[in-house]
Design a protein around this motif. Structure first.
Motif, PDB file in Angstrom:
ATOM      1  N   ALA A 148      12.460  -5.869  -7.501  1.00 21.51           N
ATOM      2  CA  ALA A 148      11.401  -6.429  -6.664  1.00 21.51           C
ATOM      3  C   ALA A 148      11.520  -5.939  -5.227  1.00 21.51           C
ATOM      4  CB  ALA A 148      11.462  -7.953  -6.721  1.00 21.51           C
ATOM      5  N   ALA A 149      12.740  -5.957  -4.685  1.00 23.99           N
ATOM      6  CA  ALA A 149      12.931  -5.506  -3.302  1.00 23.99           C
ATOM      7  C   ALA A 149      12.566  -4.032  -3.145  1.00 23.99           C
ATOM      8  CB  ALA A 149      14.374  -5.742  -2.879  1.00 23.99           C
ATOM      9  N   ALA A 150      13.018  -3.195  -4.086  1.00 24.48           N
ATOM     10  CA  ALA A 150      12.731  -1.765  -3.980  1.00 24.48           C
ATOM     11  C   ALA A 150      11.246  -1.482  -4.109  1.00 24.48           C
ATOM     12  CB  ALA A 150      13.521  -1.002  -5.043  1.00 24.48           C
ATOM     13  N   LEU A 151      10.551  -2.196  -4.992  1.00 30.79           N
ATOM     14  CA  LEU A 151       9.106  -1.984  -5.141  1.00 30.79           C
ATOM     15  C   LEU A 151       8.356  -2.364  -3.871  1.00 30.79           C
ATOM     16  CD1 LEU A 151       8.435  -3.225  -8.789  1.00 30.79           C
ATOM     17  CD2 LEU A 151       8.247  -0.889  -7.933  1.00 30.79           C
ATOM     18  N   VAL A 152       8.717  -3.485  -3.256  1.00 28.47           N
ATOM     19  CA  VAL A 152       8.044  -3.911  -2.031  1.00 28.47           C
ATOM     20  C   VAL A 152       8.276  -2.909  -0.910  1.00 28.47           C
ATOM     21  CG1 VAL A 152       8.020  -5.670  -0.224  1.00 28.47           C
ATOM     22  CG2 VAL A 152       8.061  -6.354  -2.630  1.00 28.47           C
ATOM     23  N   PHE A 153       9.509  -2.467  -0.738  1.00 30.38           N
ATOM     24  CA  PHE A 153       9.793  -1.510   0.332  1.00 30.38           C
ATOM     25  C   PHE A 153       9.193  -0.144   0.029  1.00 30.38           C
ATOM     26  CE2 PHE A 153      12.787  -4.652   1.755  1.00 30.38           C
ATOM     27  CZ  PHE A 153      12.872  -4.437   3.123  1.00 30.38           C
ATOM     28  N   THR A 154       9.063   0.214  -1.245  1.00 24.21           N
ATOM     29  CA  THR A 154       8.399   1.467  -1.584  1.00 24.21           C
ATOM     30  C   THR A 154       6.944   1.439  -1.139  1.00 24.21           C
ATOM     31  OG1 THR A 154       9.858   1.822  -3.475  1.00 24.21           O
ATOM     32  CG2 THR A 154       7.765   3.005  -3.480  1.00 24.21           C
ATOM     33  N   MET A 155       6.285   0.305  -1.311  1.00 27.93           N
ATOM     34  CA  MET A 155       4.904   0.182  -0.839  1.00 27.93           C
ATOM     35  C   MET A 155       4.839   0.169   0.687  1.00 27.93           C
ATOM     36  SD  MET A 155       3.128  -2.442  -3.577  1.00 27.93           S
ATOM     37  CE  MET A 155       4.381  -3.719  -3.417  1.00 27.93           C
ATOM     38  N   LEU A 156       5.828  -0.440   1.325  1.00 28.53           N
ATOM     39  CA  LEU A 156       5.830  -0.450   2.790  1.00 28.53           C
ATOM     40  C   LEU A 156       6.007   0.945   3.361  1.00 28.53           C
ATOM     41  CD1 LEU A 156       8.030  -3.600   3.567  1.00 28.53           C
ATOM     42  CD2 LEU A 156       5.554  -3.386   3.806  1.00 28.53           C
ATOM     43  N   PHE A 157       6.816   1.783   2.701  1.00 29.75           N
ATOM     44  CA  PHE A 157       7.087   3.136   3.190  1.00 29.75           C
ATOM     45  C   PHE A 157       6.176   4.186   2.546  1.00 29.75           C
ATOM     46  CE2 PHE A 157      11.176   1.140   4.252  1.00 29.75           C
ATOM     47  CZ  PHE A 157      11.351   1.615   5.545  1.00 29.75           C
ATOM     48  N   GLU A 158       5.119   3.745   1.895  1.00 28.02           N
ATOM     49  CA  GLU A 158       4.203   4.701   1.274  1.00 28.02           C
ATOM     50  C   GLU A 158       3.531   5.567   2.345  1.00 28.02           C
ATOM     51  OE1 GLU A 158       0.756   5.208   0.727  1.00 28.02           O
ATOM     52  OE2 GLU A 158       1.146   6.549  -0.983  1.00 28.02           O
ATOM     53  N   ARG A 159       3.347   6.840   2.043  1.00 29.94           N
ATOM     54  CA  ARG A 159       2.912   7.792   3.068  1.00 29.94           C
ATOM     55  C   ARG A 159       1.502   7.521   3.577  1.00 29.94           C
ATOM     56  NH1 ARG A 159       1.937  13.787   1.121  1.00 29.94           N
ATOM     57  NH2 ARG A 159       0.292  12.592   0.077  1.00 29.94           N
ATOM     58  N   ASP A 160       0.550   7.275   2.682  1.00 29.38           N
ATOM     59  CA  ASP A 160      -0.854   7.196   3.086  1.00 29.38           C
ATOM     60  C   ASP A 160      -1.313   5.784   3.408  1.00 29.38           C
ATOM     61  OD1 ASP A 160      -1.173   9.967   2.700  1.00 29.38           O
ATOM     62  OD2 ASP A 160      -1.448   9.655   0.537  1.00 29.38           O
ATOM     63  N   PHE A 161      -0.806   4.801   2.691  1.00 24.27           N
ATOM     64  CA  PHE A 161      -1.313   3.436   2.878  1.00 24.27           C
ATOM     65  C   PHE A 161      -0.201   2.432   3.167  1.00 24.27           C
ATOM     66  CE2 PHE A 161      -4.037   5.688  -0.193  1.00 24.27           C
ATOM     67  CZ  PHE A 161      -5.227   5.704   0.519  1.00 24.27           C
ATOM     68  N   GLY A 162       0.987   2.890   3.515  1.00 23.37           N
ATOM     69  CA  GLY A 162       2.082   1.978   3.787  1.00 23.37           C
ATOM     70  C   GLY A 162       1.977   1.319   5.147  1.00 23.37           C
ATOM     71  N   MET A 163       2.514   0.130   5.252  1.00 25.53           N
ATOM     72  CA  MET A 163       2.448  -0.622   6.506  1.00 25.53           C
ATOM     73  C   MET A 163       3.293   0.023   7.602  1.00 25.53           C
ATOM     74  SD  MET A 163       3.213  -4.686   7.140  1.00 25.53           S
ATOM     75  CE  MET A 163       1.886  -5.135   6.012  1.00 25.53           C
ATOM     76  N   ILE A 164       4.390   0.694   7.221  1.00 23.13           N
ATOM     77  CA  ILE A 164       5.238   1.317   8.247  1.00 23.13           C
ATOM     78  C   ILE A 164       4.474   2.432   8.957  1.00 23.13           C
ATOM     79  CG2 ILE A 164       7.420   2.496   8.672  1.00 23.13           C
ATOM     80  CD1 ILE A 164       7.718  -0.387   7.745  1.00 23.13           C
ATOM     81  N   ASN A 165       3.837   3.314   8.208  1.00 22.55           N
ATOM     82  CA  ASN A 165       3.061   4.388   8.835  1.00 22.55           C
ATOM     83  C   ASN A 165       1.848   3.837   9.577  1.00 22.55           C
ATOM     84  OD1 ASN A 165       4.705   6.522   8.154  1.00 22.55           O
ATOM     85  ND2 ASN A 165       3.589   7.037   6.288  1.00 22.55           N
ATOM     86  N   TRP A 166       1.271   2.743   9.080  1.00 24.60           N
ATOM     87  CA  TRP A 166       0.157   2.119   9.793  1.00 24.60           C
ATOM     88  C   TRP A 166       0.621   1.592  11.153  1.00 24.60           C
ATOM     89  CZ3 TRP A 166      -0.404  -3.168  11.033  1.00 24.60           C
ATOM     90  CH2 TRP A 166      -1.644  -3.514  11.562  1.00 24.60           C
ATOM     91  N   SER A 167       1.832   1.017  11.185  1.00 25.15           N
ATOM     92  CA  SER A 167       2.376   0.527  12.452  1.00 25.15           C
ATOM     93  C   SER A 167       2.696   1.687  13.397  1.00 25.15           C
ATOM     94  CB  SER A 167       3.636  -0.301  12.192  1.00 25.15           C
ATOM     95  OG  SER A 167       3.360  -1.395  11.351  1.00 25.15           O
ATOM     96  N   LEU A 168       3.186   2.795  12.849  1.00 29.02           N
ATOM     97  CA  LEU A 168       3.442   3.962  13.696  1.00 29.02           C
ATOM     98  C   LEU A 168       2.149   4.506  14.280  1.00 29.02           C
ATOM     99  CD1 LEU A 168       6.104   5.873  11.539  1.00 29.02           C
ATOM    100  CD2 LEU A 168       6.497   4.477  13.579  1.00 29.02           C
ATOM    101  N   GLY A 169       1.061   4.450  13.498  1.00 27.74           N
ATOM    102  CA  GLY A 169      -0.226   4.919  14.014  1.00 27.74           C
ATOM    103  C   GLY A 169      -0.743   4.073  15.152  1.00 27.74           C
TER     104      GLY A 169
END
Length: 328
Positions: A148-169
């Protein structure tokens, strides 16, 4: 006078030699001795039985398999190759790449994790409102499954729609391909490990801190020591054994890292460790050899290499400790 003499004779008769125990008495004495001397061994026997069945026997059997050429589909057919698997592994660039990735991911996940756990435990050690809530909340990541933890963080670090890249933008930074690049991928995997284990280690540190006598802090405060001085000169030396314990646990966990990188990079074609093996760990290499290439002998060799790596780390640590004690 006659009465006392009679009593003395009666006492002498009662103090005569004790009758020899019969068969039931001897059996009772024997059972008593067995109970006193054998009970401790009976109490610890379950541990050794479980250890022998699930740890020692697999270790010995894995070492035996590593000396053979064995395929997953035919485990009962073994071809003796002696140390050829170890020689091939030594000359395999994937092994050295996986070893380097295991070390780097272990360092960038263990060091921040333990430092953050130490700071969190120091904060929880003070009286504060809702401290029980924060102590329980710190265990939630540890109770969460790896999947569960790895799946959630995988979505957070997703290249096109991840929240981490959205925050960097939002701050004007370009998106990062977290999976394709080596260091971003290893940083993302380390983030999962840090999130899962920081709270657990913090509670270990907190329990050790609460065992430190309060008079040590009072003496330090009387001597004019600041909070930081009390932390470095009283708290850290007082929990040194616990810190060593968490370092040992984290080292073992880093060497066996498997679930987080597997789920983080699991694509439709079953690639493990990235397209260029940029974050392939020894655990993933073991999985690839055994369950993708069907070479159980080579997989067992990787397992023993992981074990020997841990032995080397701990022997080195003991040597350094001895050298420091001699020089001091």
């Amino acid at each position: 006078m006659a009465t006392s003499t009679t009593k003395d004779r009666a006492g002498e008769g009662r103090r005569g030699p004790a009758p020899e125990p019969d068969g039931a008495g001897r059996r009772g004495a024997l059972l008593h001795r067995l109970d006193v001397k054998g009970a401790p061994y009976a109490f610890v026997a379950p541990f050794f039985v479980v250890f022998a069945a699930f740890s020692f026997y697999p270790l010995v059997y894995t070492s035996w398999i590593s000396l053979h050429r064995v395929e997953l589909a035919t485990l009962d057919v073994m071809e003796w190759v002696a140390f050829d698997n170890y020689v091939d592994l030594w000359n395999d660039s994937r092994f050295w790449n996986a070893t380097a990735n295991t070390i780097t991911i272990g360092v960038i996940s263990t060091v921040p994790q333990l430092l953050m756990a130490l700071g969190l435990a120091h904060l929880l050690n003070y009286r504060m409102r809702g401290s029980l809530f924060f102590r329980i909340a710190s265990l939630v990541p540890y109770a969460t499954s790896v999947g569960a933890a790895a799946l959630v963080f995988t979505m957070l670090f997703e290249r096109d729609f991840g929240m981490i890249n959205w925050s960097l933008g939002l701050v004007g930074l370009d998106p990062v391909d977290w999976e394709a690049d080596k260091w971003p991928a290893q940083a993302a995997i380390s983030t999962i490990v840090i999130w899962r284990w920081t709270g657990y280690n913090a509670l270990l540190y907190l329990a050790a801190m609460q065992a430190i006598p309060a008079d040590r802090y009072e003496a330090a405060a009387i001597d004019g020591a600041s909070r930081w001085k009390q932390f470095t000169n009283v708290t850290v030396p007082g929990i040194r054994s616990t810190i060593v314990f968490t370092i040992v646990l984290s080292t073992i966990g880093a060497t066996q890292l498997f679930g987080e990188p597997l789920i983080f990079g699991q694509g439709p074609n079953g690639v493990t460790g990235g397209a260029d093996n940029q974050y392939q760990t020894l655990g993933l290499l073991l999985y690839e050899e055994g369950w993708k290439n069907y070479q159980m002998g080579r997989s067992a060799t990787v397992a023993w290499a992981m074990f020997l790596l841990l032995v080397l780390v701990f022997v080195t640590q003991r040597l350094i400790k001895r050298l420091r004690s001699r020089t001091s």
